[in-house]
Design a protein around this motif. Structure first.
Motif, short mmCIF file in Angstrom:
data_model
loop_
_atom_site.label_atom_id
_atom_site.label_comp_id
_atom_site.label_asym_id
_atom_site.label_seq_id
_atom_site.Cartn_x
_atom_site.Cartn_y
_atom_site.Cartn_z
N VAL A 67 0.85 -1.18 0.00
CA VAL A 67 0.00 0.00 0.00
C VAL A 67 0.90 1.24 0.00
N SER A 68 0.60 2.19 -0.86
CA SER A 68 1.44 3.38 -0.97
C SER A 68 1.34 4.23 0.29
N THR A 69 2.38 5.04 0.55
CA THR A 69 2.34 5.90 1.74
C THR A 69 1.18 6.89 1.63
N ALA A 70 0.84 7.29 0.41
CA ALA A 70 -0.29 8.22 0.24
C ALA A 70 -1.59 7.57 0.73
N ASP A 71 -1.78 6.29 0.36
CA ASP A 71 -2.99 5.59 0.80
C ASP A 71 -2.99 5.37 2.31
N ILE A 72 -1.80 5.08 2.86
CA ILE A 72 -1.69 4.91 4.31
C ILE A 72 -2.05 6.22 5.01
N ALA A 73 -1.56 7.32 4.45
CA ALA A 73 -1.88 8.63 5.01
C ALA A 73 -3.39 8.84 5.02
N GLY A 74 -4.05 8.39 3.95
CA GLY A 74 -5.50 8.50 3.87
C GLY A 74 -6.20 7.72 4.96
N VAL A 75 -5.70 6.50 5.23
CA VAL A 75 -6.27 5.67 6.30
C VAL A 75 -6.12 6.38 7.64
N LEU A 76 -4.92 6.88 7.91
CA LEU A 76 -4.64 7.50 9.21
C LEU A 76 -5.44 8.78 9.42
N GLU A 77 -5.70 9.47 8.33
CA GLU A 77 -6.49 10.68 8.43
C GLU A 77 -7.92 10.35 8.86
N LYS A 78 -8.44 9.25 8.28
CA LYS A 78 -9.81 8.83 8.61
C LYS A 78 -9.88 8.26 10.02
N GLU A 79 -8.87 7.47 10.38
CA GLU A 79 -8.91 6.78 11.68
C GLU A 79 -7.49 6.74 12.28
N PRO A 80 -7.15 7.74 13.10
CA PRO A 80 -5.79 7.82 13.64
C PRO A 80 -5.50 6.86 14.79
N SER A 81 -6.52 6.20 15.33
CA SER A 81 -6.23 5.28 16.43
C SER A 81 -6.43 3.83 15.99
N SER B 100 -8.05 0.96 16.01
CA SER B 100 -9.32 0.36 16.41
C SER B 100 -9.71 -0.70 15.37
N ASP B 101 -10.84 -1.37 15.59
CA ASP B 101 -11.32 -2.34 14.60
C ASP B 101 -11.53 -1.65 13.25
N HIS B 102 -12.10 -0.46 13.31
CA HIS B 102 -12.36 0.30 12.10
C HIS B 102 -11.05 0.60 11.36
N PHE B 103 -10.04 0.91 12.13
CA PHE B 103 -8.70 1.16 11.58
C PHE B 103 -8.22 -0.05 10.78
N TYR B 104 -8.34 -1.23 11.37
CA TYR B 104 -7.89 -2.45 10.67
C TYR B 104 -8.71 -2.70 9.41
N GLU B 105 -10.01 -2.39 9.50
CA GLU B 105 -10.86 -2.56 8.31
C GLU B 105 -10.42 -1.64 7.18
N LEU B 106 -10.05 -0.41 7.55
CA LEU B 106 -9.58 0.54 6.53
C LEU B 106 -8.27 0.06 5.90
N VAL B 107 -7.38 -0.49 6.74
CA VAL B 107 -6.11 -1.00 6.22
C VAL B 107 -6.37 -2.16 5.26
N LEU B 108 -7.26 -3.06 5.65
CA LEU B 108 -7.60 -4.20 4.79
C LEU B 108 -8.17 -3.72 3.46
N GLU B 109 -9.02 -2.69 3.55
CA GLU B 109 -9.62 -2.14 2.35
C GLU B 109 -8.54 -1.56 1.43
N ALA B 110 -7.58 -0.85 2.03
CA ALA B 110 -6.48 -0.27 1.25
C ALA B 110 -5.67 -1.37 0.58
N GLU B 111 -5.45 -2.47 1.30
CA GLU B 111 -4.72 -3.60 0.72
C GLU B 111 -5.48 -4.19 -0.47
N ARG B 112 -6.78 -4.34 -0.27
CA ARG B 112 -7.61 -4.91 -1.35
C ARG B 112 -7.57 -4.02 -2.58
N LYS B 113 -7.69 -2.69 -2.36
CA LYS B 113 -7.68 -1.75 -3.47
C LYS B 113 -6.37 -1.82 -4.24
#
Ligand SMILES: [Zn+2]
Length: 260
Positions: free
Chosen positions: A224-238, A240-253
């Motif tokens: 996952v690109s650092t830009a996409d990671i930055a996007g995940v962290l902006e949405k969910e900086p802690s 949490s379960d939601h955080f992991y879901e966002l990371v999984l989604e970024a990986e899938r994309k």
């Protein structure tokens, strides 16, 4: 005999039995907290995420030792070939013979599936375990005098350079020896590949400085690109379960982009 075993391996990895064993192993390794039931489709995704890991190999070994009788199969096929035993088809009108029924019942006992509503939990738990167990190569982009391989779960919430105290710690996904040049040159007069590494270290350092450990967890995601990671962290900086879901989604994309 090797041919029999490789055919067996090939068909085994598609079975529910194998998937179940992988889940069990993952649980034992501490990679999955709860064992629930899930639909085959999502289960396949989960199993694929373990491919190439010791968990996958161990699952295969367990199926071979606990569920299948590979040695017995090799022996029977050998005897068939030598003509010691003969293959005889029993006509039963589609019903299993008493011996076959015992086999079928025992296999189906082992392959009960997991309901889809628990799938979310299982996916989050497995992502958590996978990412926290990744090891990163951390370098200080302030003094370039510090480099250490650290498992993500062992990091403090706010990683700092033990040499200079800076929190501009970058995460490299390369072995230490590959980054030695970058550190020796203190980030200056770099070769092309070092230049690339340096800019990646600085990008990740910016994220880690801002978001702390959460950034290192997200950065451990696959491809996952650092830009996409930055996007995940902006949405969910802690974390949490939601955080992991966002990371999984970024990986899938990123995965689907690669196969377009
Ligand atoms: Zn430093």
């Amino acid at each position: 005999e090797p041919a029999i075993r490789s055919t067996l391996t090939f068909s085994t990895v598609k079975t529910g039995l194998f998937k179940r064993r992988v889940i069990q192993v993952a649980r034992r390794f501490g990679s999955l907290k709860k064992w629930a039931d899930f639909s085959n489709v999502s289960l396949q995704k989960l199993i694929s995420s373990f491919e190439g890991t010791p968990i996958y190999e161990e699952g295969l070994k367990e199926v071979f030792t606990k569920d299948l009788d590979a040695d017995g199969l090799v022996m029977v096929l050998g005897r068939l070939r030598r003509g010691d035993v003969r293959l005889q088809v029993v006509k039963t009108g589609g019903n299993p013979t008493p011996v076959a029924r015992v086999g079928i019942e025992r296999v189906s006992m082992k392959t009960d599936l997991i309901p889809p509503e628990k799938m979310r939990t299982v996916l989050v738990e497995s992502a958590k375990a996978r990412l926290l167990n990744e090891t990163g190569n951390f370098v200080c982009t302030a003094c370039w005098d510090y480099m250490e391989m650290i498992r993500i779960k062992d990091l403090p919430d706010r990683p700092k350079c033990p040499r200079c105290g800076s929190s501009a710690i970058g995460l490299l996904k390369v072995e230490e020896e590959k980054a030695v040049g970058l550190l020796e040159k203190k980030g200056e007069h770099l070769a092309k590949n070092e230049e690339k590494m340096c800019s990646y270290a600085k990008q990740t350092a910016a994220l880690i400085e801002r978001y702390g450990k959460a950034a290192t967890v997200a950065l451990s995601a696959r491809r996952v690109s650092t830009a996409d990671i930055a996007g995940v962290l902006e949405k969910e900086p802690s974390v949490s379960d939601h955080f992991y879901e966002l990371v999984l989604e970024a990986e899938r994309k990123s995965l689907s982009k690669r196969f377009k």
